[in-house]
Structures are given as structure tokens and as C-alpha cells.
Design a protein around this motif. Sequence first.
Motif, PDB file in Angstrom:
ATOM      1  N   PHE A 392       0.848  -1.197   0.000  1.00 41.94           N
ATOM      2  CA  PHE A 392       0.000   0.000   0.000  1.00 41.94           C
ATOM      3  C   PHE A 392       0.882   1.245   0.000  1.00 41.94           C
ATOM      4  O   PHE A 392       0.715   2.156  -0.830  1.00 41.94           O
ATOM      5  CB  PHE A 392      -0.883   0.031   1.252  1.00 41.94           C
ATOM      6  N   VAL A 393       1.813   1.306   0.966  1.00 42.78           N
ATOM      7  CA  VAL A 393       2.618   2.516   1.149  1.00 42.78           C
ATOM      8  C   VAL A 393       3.513   2.754  -0.063  1.00 42.78           C
ATOM      9  O   VAL A 393       3.746   3.901  -0.463  1.00 42.78           O
ATOM     10  CB  VAL A 393       3.450   2.412   2.438  1.00 42.78           C
ATOM     11  N   ALA A 394       3.980   1.690  -0.692  1.00 42.82           N
ATOM     12  CA  ALA A 394       4.871   1.824  -1.851  1.00 42.82           C
ATOM     13  C   ALA A 394       4.215   2.578  -2.999  1.00 42.82           C
ATOM     14  O   ALA A 394       4.911   3.154  -3.847  1.00 42.82           O
ATOM     15  CB  ALA A 394       5.329   0.449  -2.324  1.00 42.82           C
ATOM     16  N   THR A 395       2.885   2.624  -3.041  1.00 41.63           N
ATOM     17  CA  THR A 395       2.210   3.304  -4.146  1.00 41.63           C
ATOM     18  C   THR A 395       2.431   4.808  -4.156  1.00 41.63           C
ATOM     19  O   THR A 395       2.150   5.449  -5.167  1.00 41.63           O
ATOM     20  CB  THR A 395       0.693   3.030  -4.124  1.00 41.63           C
ATOM     21  N   ARG A 405      -7.531  -3.067  -3.694  1.00 41.55           N
ATOM     22  CA  ARG A 405      -8.556  -3.824  -2.967  1.00 41.55           C
ATOM     23  C   ARG A 405      -8.289  -3.698  -1.477  1.00 41.55           C
ATOM     24  O   ARG A 405      -7.159  -3.888  -1.020  1.00 41.55           O
ATOM     25  CB  ARG A 405      -8.525  -5.300  -3.370  1.00 41.55           C
ATOM     26  N   THR A 406      -9.334  -3.438  -0.693  1.00 42.12           N
ATOM     27  CA  THR A 406      -9.156  -3.192   0.735  1.00 42.12           C
ATOM     28  C   THR A 406      -9.933  -4.159   1.622  1.00 42.12           C
ATOM     29  O   THR A 406     -10.097  -3.900   2.813  1.00 42.12           O
ATOM     30  CB  THR A 406      -9.541  -1.745   1.084  1.00 42.12           C
ATOM     31  N   ARG A 428      -9.218   3.605   5.613  1.00 42.33           N
ATOM     32  CA  ARG A 428      -8.585   4.710   6.341  1.00 42.33           C
ATOM     33  C   ARG A 428      -7.107   4.796   5.978  1.00 42.33           C
ATOM     34  O   ARG A 428      -6.550   5.892   5.819  1.00 42.33           O
ATOM     35  CB  ARG A 428      -8.781   4.492   7.845  1.00 42.33           C
ATOM     36  N   LEU A 429      -6.439   3.658   5.832  1.00 38.88           N
ATOM     37  CA  LEU A 429      -5.039   3.649   5.394  1.00 38.88           C
ATOM     38  C   LEU A 429      -4.931   4.109   3.947  1.00 38.88           C
ATOM     39  O   LEU A 429      -4.085   4.949   3.606  1.00 38.88           O
ATOM     40  CB  LEU A 429      -4.465   2.239   5.552  1.00 38.88           C
ATOM     41  N   ALA A 430      -5.769   3.570   3.077  1.00 39.20           N
ATOM     42  CA  ALA A 430      -5.719   3.936   1.656  1.00 39.20           C
ATOM     43  C   ALA A 430      -5.972   5.424   1.459  1.00 39.20           C
ATOM     44  O   ALA A 430      -5.327   6.066   0.626  1.00 39.20           O
ATOM     45  CB  ALA A 430      -6.733   3.110   0.874  1.00 39.20           C
ATOM     46  N   ASP A 431      -6.905   5.977   2.214  1.00 39.35           N
ATOM     47  CA  ASP A 431      -7.227   7.397   2.088  1.00 39.35           C
ATOM     48  C   ASP A 431      -6.010   8.261   2.393  1.00 39.35           C
ATOM     49  O   ASP A 431      -5.736   9.243   1.697  1.00 39.35           O
ATOM     50  CB  ASP A 431      -8.381   7.737   3.026  1.00 39.35           C
ATOM     51  N   ALA A 432      -5.258   7.901   3.421  1.00 40.50           N
ATOM     52  CA  ALA A 432      -4.063   8.673   3.769  1.00 40.50           C
ATOM     53  C   ALA A 432      -3.039   8.662   2.645  1.00 40.50           C
ATOM     54  O   ALA A 432      -2.242   9.596   2.508  1.00 40.50           O
ATOM     55  CB  ALA A 432      -3.446   8.116   5.052  1.00 40.50           C
TER      56      ALA A 432
END
Length: 652
Positions: A392-395, A405-406, A428-432
Motif C-alpha cells: 500500500f505505502v509503496a504506491t 482492494r481493501t 482509512r489507510l488507503a485514504d491517507a
Amino acid sequence: MSWPWPFTPSSTLVTPTGATEAVTLDHDGDHLRLTADRALEGLSTGRYRRPSAHVTIDVADLPPGTRLAGFSYTQFALPVAGGADRPFRFDPTPNLNSPPVALPLLLEARDGTVTLLAPLDAWHEQIIAIEQTDEGVQRLHWGWHGDLDRVEAGFTTTLGVFTGDGAADVLGRWGRRIRAAAGTPPRDRYRSPVVSHLSYWTDNGAAYWYRTEPGLDLPTTLERTLAGLDDAGVVIGAVELDSWFYPHETSRPITEVGYLEDVPPTGMLSWTPRPDVLPDGVAALAERLGNRPLILHSRHISPSSPYLTDGEWWGDRVAHPVDPAFFGRWFDDAASWGATTIEQDWMVAVWFGVRELRREPGRARAWQHGLDEAAGATGIDLIWCMATPADFVATVELANVVAVRTSDDYRFTADPADLWWWYLAVNRLADALDLPTFKDCFFTVDDPHPEVEALLSAFSAGAAGIGDRIGRTDTRLLARLARPDGRLIKPDRPLALADRCLFDTRETAEGLCWATTSSGPWRYVVALHTAEGDSAGHADQTITDRFDLDGEYLVYDWRAGTARIADDVGAELSHRDWALWVCCPLDGQAPARRALIGDPEVFVTMGDARVRVDAEDGGAPLGAVLLGADGAVEADVRPLWWHEEAPHLRRG
């Protein structure tokens, strides 16, 4: 050491070789940092979950009552929560061996103050390992994961530490910081067909995942399904072909009754069409489906693949090319077949199935940057699936990942509320990270809760897709999340779990699940009855709860069609019931205030694909129109407004 946070990491560095003098720990007001002072080899502890160079946080040293929440290293970044008196529940999925590891991690004090521990660099090389018993969490160990074996001099991992008034606040600040450092531009929520229009899916949970209609092959089944949707006026912008289209080490049979449970999900042999399923190839199927853009599934490669005779490979439970340029051929093929998107699935299986990817820093980054570069060169977009938090963070460094996909596969759990909670928490993680999301496909008819599934899909800010069986589609329900031309009507950001719920799990929550998002100054609040049954019988009883807003709004109750001025909302919901409120900014002075609600026939009433504000006064809307097919203004339907003087609700 003097630490400016509500915890004190041990000042003793621990490495398997005892070479603590070769690793430096430093800190400032917003970070912890580990740096290799010289090249190191033989760091591996033999267990990913047991970090080598690391520091320890003793949970007993945290303020009493501190609650913990985070995202674990399993597929779809499973949300976990716990504390000194409650252990985390990590994913027990067989064959993945997901470790008790989480990052980012949130710590909430009793006064509501939240501290976030989150990576600022080296996303794949650092972890927080959780040491716990059946009674609760005992210690947190932050450092280099235990499979990292060799680093160069100067190798650094930095853990950001952010303290604020809530989870959304600190996650947002962290996300903005790493996105700014990466320099990746904001993502276009409508960039490609998979995120701009309603899509049709054949993945796990869909009607035609390794399954056909009686007497038909799979291409004919899909051809007739799409033709039926066309006849019903449902515009499908893209079609997903799942793992059934290419051969596996042990390929699942495609039958009228679906796949056999005892066939393992083995790796692919080659990313080419199965001759027993698509004898004429993928491009021929695309033509039969009206040349709609295709979304093509991809997964981990089997060690038995013939690809391993070409070039250098790492092999373990999963095979992986040393040179990520290998994947460029897949993007070229995808473009020639009529695809616009590749769904990179089973990412967790690649990470934990290829030990060499974990042995040295940067190897996972090279793999994912290679995919992103090939995507950019061919105009093929990417969706991440079964991703770890590090993926996720690497994006933040990747320009061509359009959604992630979450939550786990549709219909994967006996109780769908498991997946609703999972989706909203990981959003919530993806939104950040400025990542549009995808809930997975859903049935519009053959589902006990089709409205909830459609609602959550509409609020993804990314993709929304159906997997209906032929002739089993509720067109009225789909009209709530897409225009007549199939264009999705969505918010600016994905619907995500509210702070007050994030530190619970669905098993421990005693009230409703609250989630929020926005379209400009318009705010949406959703309540879901997801609580499990317990001695109090919450799963079977009506639950009453209230949620405070961040100010005064005109609050429109979407299901009731009523409106009032309020600074909170309240719900009384029965088992698995739901509620939606649109919180609209007020304009003017009492007693002549008004508010724009938008289109009350769709879930996201103020979605920019449906409502265009034509005139403003200091940011307040004075005039608005509704957009229909191809973005044309609808002259015969007007937006809904609220006026303080009666009649309150008016079209105009």
C-alpha cells in the motif's frame, strides 16, 4: 535518552550477530532511525517476525488504558486492534503463514490523543513485530525484519512518529508527508475505465468464477451475460477476466457447478490463454464482449513454469524473475488483447513466497517499480490486490496504480459484516495514501444485503463492479451508484471507519460501525449494525447510537428523505441494517438559510459526476445542475435544495 513520545524504546540495539556497534539509533521529535554504519551480512534471524537490528517498546510503559490498532502483514492489510489486556487477532489463512506483524500502528490514549508509528522510507524492510500472550500485547519490536540478511553501509530505515487529536489526523499528516517527498501527482479518480465506469467481474465471489451457465462454455456465458446487461440498459465500462483465463500448475476445472474445493490455488505456468477455455485467445473474447476494455488478472508464478528457462530466477514456494523487466512482455500482450488494466493479485504470496525478495533491501521496490514503469510505457493501469501494508505505502512512488482492494473476496466469510468492517478500516489507510479503493464485486439480487454492498461500492472513490448471474441484475439499485452511461458517481475520498471505531474490532464493538467521507464541503456519514452477538445479544437486538459531527450542518437523512439542522446524527438500527446522512454546508443567515443536497436518488448525492455547481458566492453554491449521460445537463430534473422557510425541500 529523553523521548518526546508517550513511550520509551529501549536504548539497546539487538542484532543476531551482536554487532550493535555497527548500527546507529537516532531520534528526533518526529522519528526513530536505524542506520548501518558499515556493510553487514548474516543479519537474518531465520524468522521474519523476529527482527534483527531493532528497539523495543514495552506496552506496560504506555499510559494505562492505551489502545492499539494497526494493519497486519497479510492479504488486504487486515486491520487488527488490541492492547495490554487484549491480544491482536492475526489472520489464520492457511498457506500464507502471515506473521504477527503490523505497520503502520496507532496508539490511542484515554484522552483521545493518538500517536502513529509509520514508515517514512524503506517500506518493505521495516516492521513492528507484536509480542503477545492470550492476555494481551506485551512488547512491540520495531526494526529490520528477520529475513533481511545483507545491507550496504548507510542503509537506513526511518519510523515516523506523529501525535495528534485522532487517527484520521495523524494518518493524514503522515500520508501528505511521504507523498510530498515522493513527488507523485494526485491520482485521477476517473483515469481509466475500471475506475470511471461500472465494471463486470468474474473473480472469486462472482457468478462465473470457474463456472458457466448450464450447457454453455465460459465465453458464451459471458457474451450472453453482457448482452443481457446491454438489453437492460446497464452500461458496463470494463470486464475483468480472472485467473481462469491462464494455466496454473494445477488448473481448476471450469464447470456448471463451479470450482472444486480440493484444487489448490497454485501459481501460474504462463500468462497466456488456456486453450481449453479460450481456444481463440483473449482478443477474440474481447470482440465477443463488444470490445469493452478488459481488466486482466495476474498472480504469482509457479516454480514449475517454463518461464524459468529464460533468464535468472529466484525460486522458493513462488518463482520470481531477478530482472523485473521480464514483466514488460505481459503489458505488451495486455495492450494487444484489448486490456486497459492489470490486476496484480496475490501480492502477499509473492512477498512471503520468495525469500530472496526479502534478503536485500530494495528488491521488492524494484519489482513494483518495474510493474509501474511497464504500465506507464504501455498505457496499462494497475490494481493492487491481496497487498501487504508495505505494498500500500509503496504506491506513493507509483503513478499507475489506480485502485487497491481493501478487503477479502466477496462472499469469502459467512458473515458479510466481517468484510464491511475490514473494507472500511483499511480504507482509512488507503485514504491517507491518496489511493482510490475497491470493495470487490457484488450481487445486486442474489445477496441478503444488496443495498449495503452497493452503498459501500459507491463510496469507494475507485472501482465498483458487479458479478451478477445472467438475467439477475437490479437496474434500479445500480442507478444509485452510476449515471445512465455507466459513469460512477463517487465521493472525493473513500468511505472510511471513523476514529471512534478504529480501535475496536467487529468482535468487540458494542455499538454501530460509523464511517465518513466527503465531496468537497459535503460530508457523508454511514452507520452499519456490524456488531457480533454476545451475552447481551447485540447481533439480534436493535442498537441505538449517536455520532458527533464537526460543526453544524443541514443533515439530510437519505433513507427517510427528511432534513434538519444538527451537529450530530443518531441511529436506531436492527441486525445488519444501515443508515446514510448527507451533511450539507449551510448558506445565508437565519431565518433564510439554505443548503444544496444534490441528487437524492443516488448514494453520493453531491458526486462531481452527477452535480455541477454553476454559480458560487464566497464558496457557497447559488446554482447547480444535474449531469446525465455523457455529462449532458438534464433539463427536466433539478437538484434538491433545503430552505429554512417552508416548503423546506425543493427541486430547483
